[in-house]
Scaffold this active site. Sequence first.
Site, PDB file in Angstrom:
ATOM      1  N   SER A  25       3.605   5.799   5.630  1.00 32.03           N
ATOM      2  CA  SER A  25       4.141   5.888   4.270  1.00 32.03           C
ATOM      3  C   SER A  25       5.339   6.823   4.205  1.00 32.03           C
ATOM      4  O   SER A  25       6.355   6.525   3.556  1.00 32.03           O
ATOM      5  CB  SER A  25       3.057   6.375   3.307  1.00 32.03           C
ATOM      6  OG  SER A  25       1.998   5.456   3.207  1.00 32.03           O
ATOM      7  N   GLY A  97       4.520  -4.566   3.056  1.00 33.55           N
ATOM      8  CA  GLY A  97       4.504  -4.550   1.604  1.00 33.55           C
ATOM      9  C   GLY A  97       5.240  -3.353   1.045  1.00 33.55           C
ATOM     10  O   GLY A  97       5.874  -3.432  -0.015  1.00 33.55           O
ATOM     11  N   SER A 170      -1.347   2.517  -7.813  1.00 33.16           N
ATOM     12  CA  SER A 170      -0.596   1.995  -6.672  1.00 33.16           C
ATOM     13  C   SER A 170       0.644   2.845  -6.427  1.00 33.16           C
ATOM     14  O   SER A 170       1.540   2.907  -7.280  1.00 33.16           O
ATOM     15  CB  SER A 170      -0.175   0.542  -6.919  1.00 33.16           C
ATOM     16  OG  SER A 170       0.787   0.133  -5.967  1.00 33.16           O
ATOM     17  N   GLN A 172       2.952   2.175  -4.372  1.00 30.02           N
ATOM     18  CA  GLN A 172       4.110   1.308  -4.209  1.00 30.02           C
ATOM     19  C   GLN A 172       4.715   0.932  -5.556  1.00 30.02           C
ATOM     20  O   GLN A 172       5.934   0.922  -5.719  1.00 30.02           O
ATOM     21  CB  GLN A 172       3.726   0.066  -3.409  1.00 30.02           C
ATOM     22  CG  GLN A 172       3.351   0.378  -1.964  1.00 30.02           C
ATOM     23  CD  GLN A 172       2.862  -0.844  -1.204  1.00 30.02           C
ATOM     24  OE1 GLN A 172       2.834  -1.945  -1.721  1.00 30.02           O
ATOM     25  NE2 GLN A 172       2.464  -0.628   0.038  1.00 30.02           N
ATOM     26  N   ASP A 318      -6.977   2.535   2.504  1.00 29.88           N
ATOM     27  CA  ASP A 318      -6.682   1.957   3.813  1.00 29.88           C
ATOM     28  C   ASP A 318      -7.761   2.269   4.851  1.00 29.88           C
ATOM     29  O   ASP A 318      -7.805   1.640   5.913  1.00 29.88           O
ATOM     30  CB  ASP A 318      -5.331   2.455   4.336  1.00 29.88           C
ATOM     31  CG  ASP A 318      -4.164   1.806   3.611  1.00 29.88           C
ATOM     32  OD1 ASP A 318      -4.340   0.707   3.068  1.00 29.88           O
ATOM     33  OD2 ASP A 318      -3.083   2.414   3.583  1.00 29.88           O
ATOM     34  N   LYS A 345      -4.728  -7.165   0.565  1.00 26.36           N
ATOM     35  CA  LYS A 345      -4.029  -6.466   1.640  1.00 26.36           C
ATOM     36  C   LYS A 345      -3.581  -7.494   2.686  1.00 26.36           C
ATOM     37  O   LYS A 345      -3.466  -8.689   2.386  1.00 26.36           O
ATOM     38  CB  LYS A 345      -4.953  -5.400   2.241  1.00 26.36           C
ATOM     39  CG  LYS A 345      -5.231  -4.230   1.302  1.00 26.36           C
ATOM     40  CD  LYS A 345      -4.004  -3.346   1.160  1.00 26.36           C
ATOM     41  CE  LYS A 345      -4.296  -2.087   0.383  1.00 26.36           C
ATOM     42  NZ  LYS A 345      -3.119  -1.195   0.296  1.00 26.36           N
TER      43      LYS A 345
END
Length: 434
Positions: A25, A97, A170, A172, A318, A345
């Site tokens: 990340s 993603g 999230s 993201q 995760d 995912k």
Amino acid sequence: MVEQIRVQGPSAGIKGELMIPGDKSISHRAVLLGALTEGTVEISGFLPGADCLSSVSCLRQMGVEIEETGPGALKVHGRGWQGLKEPSDVLDVGNSGTTMRLLLGILAGTDFFSVLTGDASIRRRPMGRVTEPLQKMGAQIQGRSQGKLAPLAIQGGKLVGCQHLSAVASAQVKSALLLAGLRAEGKTEVQEPAVSRDHTERMLRTFGVEIGQEGNRLWVEGGQKLQAVPVQVPGDISSAAFWLVAASIIPNSSLYLKQVGVNPTRTGILDVLQAMGARIQLMNYRRFGDEPVADLLVESAELQGVEIGGELIPRLIDEIPVLALAAAVARGRTIIRDAAELRVKESDRLAAISRELSKLGATIEEMPDGLIIEGGAKLEGARVESYHDHRMAMTLLIAGLVAHGTTTVSGCEAIPVSYPDFVSSLQRLGANLD
């Protein structure tokens, strides 16, 4: 990386030291945000996995010069928002993603046209949670399923800040909107149902951006510039999770994991394993920039089942595949709830975990948003499938170290997405692989 790997178990114990690869990340964000500065950003500890290299490739297509100066070392020559160039070809994010969603936030505020696509897995994953709020800010985004699925075409332009109440926690989604907000007129505000990983906020602040925060609510004023500073990437706790579980459930094991990121939004795996009775010590606590880091010592222990859900889930989403393995061999029952996000995912991880661990002898009941795992399983080797999902493949290889007999894991070519050295690390620790 070979597609299929056989593991001979059970292992007599794994012992040694490992340097955990750079956080995926943070590596993404270092190159993406570095490109938006108007100086040179030196990055150390960068993860050269397939996902992060997709971010590098896409930025290079937009005219950003990125030098590889050594193992895990990059120099990103930032171009600022105005210096990004219209790509002459489609931007392919591969299996990443993070690359797609964060680039959506960046590209929405540019003055050019671009198209984003990815592999078959990416083209199935939901993008509406990012494209819809970006469209409300003024972004022009078109794609399959009314702009909810890739490929996505984006005509960048003038944006206006918005208030967005996210249905899911999230990182993201939050990151994409904060990045777009830096190019928007006025204030952009994002509120989540629970706090998701906060690497973007930390790095933006390190780069000189002012971000307001109250609990689960964040906001940013448009027009701010990013200042170039060096970035040292800590080890990825999501990668460390495989070793934390392996050393906990394989008798006579002891592993020392070096410079692991222990950001509080990511340490749910430590909280749960310690609640299960794991023997984990944090040592040499320090900081890489604004990110907390520690060395972890983990030794084998008898684990007990627990219940997992609520605001804890975003902090370990995760790690649930490998936690499910720990639960399968622990004493008692483990219940995992509020994890429906795992169905979208790289694979439907809830279905994959249930199906594949059951082949090895685990007793797992699949729920719409989670799993019920009856502990005490005596795992036996079998042929299992990772569905070309890197985290599933690594979980099943660890399971093979516990199971009696030969476990054959297919789809292992996906492992370099996040951990290029995982298999060689297994071999260094004495795992019997072929």
